[in-house]
Design a protein around this motif. Sequence first.
Motif, PDB file in Angstrom:
ATOM      1  N   PHE A 232       0.823  -1.206   0.000  1.00  0.00           N
ATOM      2  CA  PHE A 232       0.000   0.000   0.000  1.00  0.00           C
ATOM      3  C   PHE A 232       0.856   1.254   0.000  1.00  0.00           C
ATOM      4  O   PHE A 232       0.493   2.271  -0.607  1.00  0.00           O
ATOM      5  N   LEU A 233       1.991   1.209   0.720  1.00  0.00           N
ATOM      6  CA  LEU A 233       2.890   2.358   0.753  1.00  0.00           C
ATOM      7  C   LEU A 233       3.403   2.682  -0.640  1.00  0.00           C
ATOM      8  O   LEU A 233       3.471   3.852  -1.039  1.00  0.00           O
ATOM      9  N   ALA A 234       3.756   1.633  -1.400  1.00  0.00           N
ATOM     10  CA  ALA A 234       4.251   1.853  -2.760  1.00  0.00           C
ATOM     11  C   ALA A 234       3.185   2.524  -3.627  1.00  0.00           C
ATOM     12  O   ALA A 234       3.482   3.451  -4.395  1.00  0.00           O
ATOM     13  N   THR A 235       1.940   2.079  -3.499  1.00  0.00           N
ATOM     14  CA  THR A 235       0.868   2.687  -4.303  1.00  0.00           C
ATOM     15  C   THR A 235       0.570   4.102  -3.827  1.00  0.00           C
ATOM     16  O   THR A 235       0.331   5.002  -4.642  1.00  0.00           O
ATOM     17  N   GLN A 236       0.584   4.314  -2.514  1.00  0.00           N
ATOM     18  CA  GLN A 236       0.292   5.641  -1.988  1.00  0.00           C
ATOM     19  C   GLN A 236       1.379   6.634  -2.376  1.00  0.00           C
ATOM     20  O   GLN A 236       1.092   7.769  -2.784  1.00  0.00           O
ATOM     21  N   MET A 237       2.648   6.233  -2.255  1.00  0.00           N
ATOM     22  CA  MET A 237       3.750   7.110  -2.626  1.00  0.00           C
ATOM     23  C   MET A 237       3.730   7.409  -4.119  1.00  0.00           C
ATOM     24  O   MET A 237       3.973   8.543  -4.542  1.00  0.00           O
ATOM     25  N   MET A 477       7.532 -10.427  -2.414  1.00  0.00           N
ATOM     26  CA  MET A 477       6.122 -10.801  -2.458  1.00  0.00           C
ATOM     27  C   MET A 477       5.258  -9.584  -2.776  1.00  0.00           C
ATOM     28  O   MET A 477       4.337  -9.659  -3.603  1.00  0.00           O
ATOM     29  N   ALA A 478       5.536  -8.454  -2.149  1.00  0.00           N
ATOM     30  CA  ALA A 478       4.775  -7.230  -2.419  1.00  0.00           C
ATOM     31  C   ALA A 478       4.932  -6.807  -3.872  1.00  0.00           C
ATOM     32  O   ALA A 478       3.958  -6.401  -4.527  1.00  0.00           O
ATOM     33  N   GLY A 479       6.160  -6.910  -4.399  1.00  0.00           N
ATOM     34  CA  GLY A 479       6.406  -6.519  -5.785  1.00  0.00           C
ATOM     35  C   GLY A 479       5.638  -7.382  -6.771  1.00  0.00           C
ATOM     36  O   GLY A 479       5.047  -6.870  -7.741  1.00  0.00           O
ATOM     37  N   ILE A 480       5.639  -8.691  -6.556  1.00  0.00           N
ATOM     38  CA  ILE A 480       4.911  -9.603  -7.454  1.00  0.00           C
ATOM     39  C   ILE A 480       3.412  -9.319  -7.413  1.00  0.00           C
ATOM     40  O   ILE A 480       2.743  -9.261  -8.469  1.00  0.00           O
ATOM     41  N   LEU A 481       2.879  -9.114  -6.231  1.00  0.00           N
ATOM     42  CA  LEU A 481       1.448  -8.849  -6.103  1.00  0.00           C
ATOM     43  C   LEU A 481       1.076  -7.508  -6.720  1.00  0.00           C
ATOM     44  O   LEU A 481       0.007  -7.361  -7.327  1.00  0.00           O
ATOM     45  N   LEU A 482       1.935  -6.508  -6.583  1.00  0.00           N
ATOM     46  CA  LEU A 482       1.673  -5.219  -7.220  1.00  0.00           C
ATOM     47  C   LEU A 482       1.676  -5.347  -8.739  1.00  0.00           C
ATOM     48  O   LEU A 482       0.868  -4.712  -9.436  1.00  0.00           O
ATOM     49  N   TYR A 483       2.576  -6.157  -9.262  1.00  0.00           N
ATOM     50  CA  TYR A 483       2.642  -6.374 -10.709  1.00  0.00           C
ATOM     51  C   TYR A 483       1.345  -6.995 -11.221  1.00  0.00           C
ATOM     52  O   TYR A 483       0.875  -6.691 -12.324  1.00  0.00           O
ATOM     53  N   MET A 484       0.746  -7.840 -10.390  1.00  0.00           N
ATOM     54  CA  MET A 484      -0.492  -8.503 -10.781  1.00  0.00           C
ATOM     55  C   MET A 484      -1.717  -7.602 -10.604  1.00  0.00           C
ATOM     56  O   MET A 484      -2.795  -7.906 -11.098  1.00  0.00           O
ATOM     57  N   GLY A 485      -1.550  -6.506  -9.873  1.00  0.00           N
ATOM     58  CA  GLY A 485      -2.656  -5.586  -9.648  1.00  0.00           C
ATOM     59  C   GLY A 485      -2.771  -5.230  -8.182  1.00  0.00           C
ATOM     60  O   GLY A 485      -2.552  -6.076  -7.304  1.00  0.00           O
ATOM     61  N   GLU A 486      -3.123  -3.976  -7.904  1.00  0.00           N
ATOM     62  CA  GLU A 486      -3.184  -3.506  -6.524  1.00  0.00           C
ATOM     63  C   GLU A 486      -4.180  -4.298  -5.687  1.00  0.00           C
ATOM     64  O   GLU A 486      -4.035  -4.418  -4.476  1.00  0.00           O
ATOM     65  N   GLY A 487      -5.195  -4.869  -6.324  1.00  0.00           N
ATOM     66  CA  GLY A 487      -6.211  -5.607  -5.592  1.00  0.00           C
ATOM     67  C   GLY A 487      -5.662  -6.818  -4.875  1.00  0.00           C
ATOM     68  O   GLY A 487      -6.220  -7.259  -3.852  1.00  0.00           O
ATOM     69  N   GLN A 488      -4.554  -7.379  -5.386  1.00  0.00           N
ATOM     70  CA  GLN A 488      -3.980  -8.568  -4.754  1.00  0.00           C
ATOM     71  C   GLN A 488      -3.408  -8.259  -3.376  1.00  0.00           C
ATOM     72  O   GLN A 488      -3.428  -9.104  -2.480  1.00  0.00           O
ATOM     73  N   ILE A 489      -2.912  -7.040  -3.187  1.00  0.00           N
ATOM     74  CA  ILE A 489      -2.431  -6.620  -1.874  1.00  0.00           C
ATOM     75  C   ILE A 489      -3.596  -6.590  -0.890  1.00  0.00           C
ATOM     76  O   ILE A 489      -3.486  -7.025   0.255  1.00  0.00           O
ATOM     77  N   GLY A 490      -4.731  -6.090  -1.348  1.00  0.00           N
ATOM     78  CA  GLY A 490      -5.913  -6.059  -0.495  1.00  0.00           C
ATOM     79  C   GLY A 490      -6.391  -7.448  -0.117  1.00  0.00           C
ATOM     80  O   GLY A 490      -6.827  -7.687   1.013  1.00  0.00           O
ATOM     81  N   VAL A 491      -6.314  -8.383  -1.065  1.00  0.00           N
ATOM     82  CA  VAL A 491      -6.709  -9.766  -0.786  1.00  0.00           C
ATOM     83  C   VAL A 491      -5.800 -10.360   0.287  1.00  0.00           C
ATOM     84  O   VAL A 491      -6.263 -11.039   1.219  1.00  0.00           O
ATOM     85  N   LEU A 492      -4.494 -10.121   0.160  1.00  0.00           N
ATOM     86  CA  LEU A 492      -3.552 -10.610   1.173  1.00  0.00           C
ATOM     87  C   LEU A 492      -3.838  -9.981   2.527  1.00  0.00           C
ATOM     88  O   LEU A 492      -3.743 -10.651   3.562  1.00  0.00           O
ATOM     89  N   GLN A 493      -4.208  -8.702   2.516  1.00  0.00           N
ATOM     90  CA  GLN A 493      -4.521  -8.018   3.768  1.00  0.00           C
ATOM     91  C   GLN A 493      -5.699  -8.680   4.473  1.00  0.00           C
ATOM     92  O   GLN A 493      -5.728  -8.779   5.694  1.00  0.00           O
TER      93      GLN A 493
END
Length: 529
Positions: A232-237, A477-493
């Motif tokens: 989330f920090l990467a997307t927010q920044m 792990m964060a980088g791979i999930l971001l590459y697949m789409g921001e929604g994947q970070i939310g799913v992990l959360q």
Amino acid sequence: MLERMPHSAKESQSVSPEPALHTLSNRIGDPIILTISMGFIALFIGSAIYDTTQLTAFIGRGFGWTAEYMGSFFQLMLLATFFIAIGVALSRAGQAKIGNLEKPEISTFRWLSMVMCTLLAGGGVFFAAGEPIYHFVVTPPAFDVESGTAEAVAPALAQSFMHWGFLAWAVLGSLTAIVLAYAHYNKGKPLQPRTLLYPVFGEKILTSWVGSVVDALCVIAIVAGTVGPIGFLATQMSYGLHVLFGLSNGFTTQLCILMLLATVYIVSAMTGIHKGIQVLSRFNVFLALAIGAVIFLFGPTQFLINVYLQSLGEYTSSFFEMATMTSETAPDWWMQWWTVFFFAWFIGYAPLMAIFVARISRGRTIREMITAVAVLAPIATTVWFTLIGGSGIYFELTGVVDLATSLENFSFDVATLAVAQALPGGTWMAAAVLLLTTIFVATTGDSMSYSIAVVGAGHDAPHFLIRAFWGGAMAIMAGILLYMGEGQIGVLQQFIVITATPVSFILLPSLWAGPKAAFAMAREQNLVK
């Protein structure tokens, strides 16, 4: 081989903090913990690549089940933890010193900085602007006021205080930290989550594969909870740099931010508690104090003072109503995405946070530790939420910003930046808030990399390469999930809510083992009979 601390106070003080690392487990950590934890990371990423929709649906069902059937248990656990911890702190056992040291290893300011930065972390900064405004425009179910009005301000902040206040902090590092500190420093037991079950199962849990599975479950929970803020920090920044300076808001920018963040917290974790982690935490506190001072002096000062007093009073008077809200009196979706979500998140974090708190609190009294974690830190958090979130509500009331639509869609990155830009200093203040958020997340990354390494090694001085390994694994792990789409970070959360179920049962014995360990420490130090 597990590191064993000596039993006597004299011997304890003479032990070198850097044990020799001769065995395979000391070099790479417990192979069962490593296999299960890394297996989870691989399985989650593989499932996301293979069928994102199915993974999202599966976790969504687990998320809903946990919220429905375990939510009340989570609420009761947090309530019991807080009040029992306060009782222990006020008792004569509260005078007992942790770790058989006469003087603390870490100075008071540095210690408090590490507590605040690690436990509040990026989540508190990320939600400090958006959550109060959300509750302002969507009235929480515990209150009966018209949203968006002056009467809705105090309830909005009070609800935020509930989620980030006394209950949340207490479960992160009070009773569990006492159990771990006594078992490790006084009885020579490993500094691992499995030790929380030692009062129930004895030596078996420390040496069997079941203990390794227990540790792995706690590591998985912390990975899920930490990768989320990192992503989330990467997307927010990225979004903030795009709005403020016109940089591209895409995966490339996010990846660069992620690499820089990972470098900072990995180096910090490698240098250890007495160097990098302390330095980063202190800098973070100074920056937060500077930002807070600017907001207080040049922002809507009188409004913030009045609102804080009103909100604190509302928090106190409505404490039990908010803490015991269930789906019988509140919408299911609200409970899932607010109270139960946050409480489950803190429970998932609790075992490894307790390890960190126990490690940095050596030489402190039990009373000092509980007061800092369960009282002072929550009060500081309410002040911070009032400065940031209260200012946001003020700007919303006066028409400076209009965030109702964004927050109804849970676009908290938009809210944080909009409020920051409206603060005194405009663009520069927004940049400072983004920097603060980044460092807050970095302090979580370094402390959790250290704590995971401690769990694997079983002692409080894991090899620096193990710390770097875990920090890097979470960043990848964060980088791979971001590459697949921001929604994947939310799913992990969301997944940390599911992991909170087994972790909650690991924490449960601390409700009685914590006071028992505190009085045992006090007896050994001749403070009680």
